[in-house]
Design a protein around this motif. Structure first.
Motif, short mmCIF file in Angstrom:
data_model
loop_
_atom_site.label_atom_id
_atom_site.label_comp_id
_atom_site.label_asym_id
_atom_site.label_seq_id
_atom_site.Cartn_x
_atom_site.Cartn_y
_atom_site.Cartn_z
N UNK A 24 0.85 -1.18 0.00
CA UNK A 24 0.00 0.00 0.00
C UNK A 24 0.89 1.23 0.00
N UNK A 25 0.61 2.15 -0.90
CA UNK A 25 1.47 3.33 -1.04
C UNK A 25 1.39 4.22 0.21
N UNK A 26 2.43 5.01 0.39
CA UNK A 26 2.46 5.96 1.50
C UNK A 26 1.24 6.88 1.43
N UNK A 27 0.93 7.34 0.24
CA UNK A 27 -0.20 8.27 0.05
C UNK A 27 -1.52 7.62 0.45
N UNK A 28 -1.73 6.37 0.06
CA UNK A 28 -2.98 5.67 0.41
C UNK A 28 -3.06 5.45 1.92
N UNK A 29 -1.94 5.10 2.55
CA UNK A 29 -1.95 4.91 4.01
C UNK A 29 -2.23 6.22 4.72
N UNK A 30 -1.63 7.31 4.24
CA UNK A 30 -1.92 8.62 4.83
C UNK A 30 -3.40 8.94 4.73
N UNK A 31 -4.01 8.62 3.59
CA UNK A 31 -5.44 8.87 3.41
C UNK A 31 -6.27 8.07 4.41
N UNK A 32 -5.93 6.81 4.58
CA UNK A 32 -6.66 5.96 5.53
C UNK A 32 -6.59 6.55 6.93
N UNK A 33 -5.40 6.93 7.34
CA UNK A 33 -5.22 7.40 8.70
C UNK A 33 -5.68 8.85 8.90
N UNK A 34 -5.99 9.55 7.81
CA UNK A 34 -6.62 10.86 7.98
C UNK A 34 -8.13 10.70 8.16
#
Length: 184
Positions: A24-34
């Motif tokens: 999972x890309x860094x960007x997608x993980x950031x989105x999840x955790x936002x």
């Protein structure tokens, strides 16, 4: 691949070489955790299914979830997850189960607050797995199930009391958030 937030922010994670793992890309993980802080009712116990590198569960640990169980059937991936947990010093807050997802769903007995479901895109049983999860004791009324899937394969609006509350698309990846129907 790096941890994007929390106490382990910036730590690089090991990724299996030559494997058919789609981290999972860094960007997608950031989105999840936002999104998670606004939808998660509890934040104590997590389950990372098809864990691969363990990035999702490790990201949750970095952001103060208390415990994560990781499940992956590939022994090399399980070794990588354990190495990554040691590197970021979260090994005492986690357990890695190296077995098939369906087997783990039969022996795991605790209720999880957050369940990450990130199967390979070639996996055709995601709808059946969502039904099984929604009907299991692993997902309670306050649980959140976060499913990662191909944008070309839509998931249902609901699964046995778990309703889609948000979709986010990142290229070929869609992240679907399902929330249990909390008791009033």
């Amino acid at each position: 691949m790096r941890i994007t937030g929390g106490i382990a922010r910036g730590q690089q994670l090991k990724v299996p070489k030559g494997k058919l793992v789609r981290p999972t890309t860094d960007r997608a993980r950031e989105a999840v955790f936002s999104v998670l802080p606004s939808v998660a009712r509890r934040w104590k116990r997590g389950l990372d299914l098809f864990a691969g590198t363990g990035a999702l569960g490790i990201e949750a640990l970095s952001r103060d979830i208390e415990w994560v169980d990781f499940v992956d059937q590939d022994h090399h991936c399980c070794d990588i997850i354990e190495q990554n947990l040691e590197k970021v010093r979260f090994a005492e807050k986690a357990h890695v189960y190296c077995c098939a997802i369906t087997k783990a769903l039969n022996f795991l007995k605790v209720e999880y607050d957050i369940i990450f479901l990130d199967p390979p895109y070639a996996y055709h049983g995601i709808n059946e797995l969502m039904i099984k999860l929604a009907n299991s004791n692993l997902a309670g009324n306050d649980s959140i199930i976060i499913a990662f899937h191909s944008s070309h394969k839509a998931l249902q609006q609901s699964y046995s009391g778990f309703s889609l509350i948000k979709d986010k698309k990142y290229g070929d990846t869609t992240i679907s958030f399902y929330c249990g129907e909390a008791e009033s």
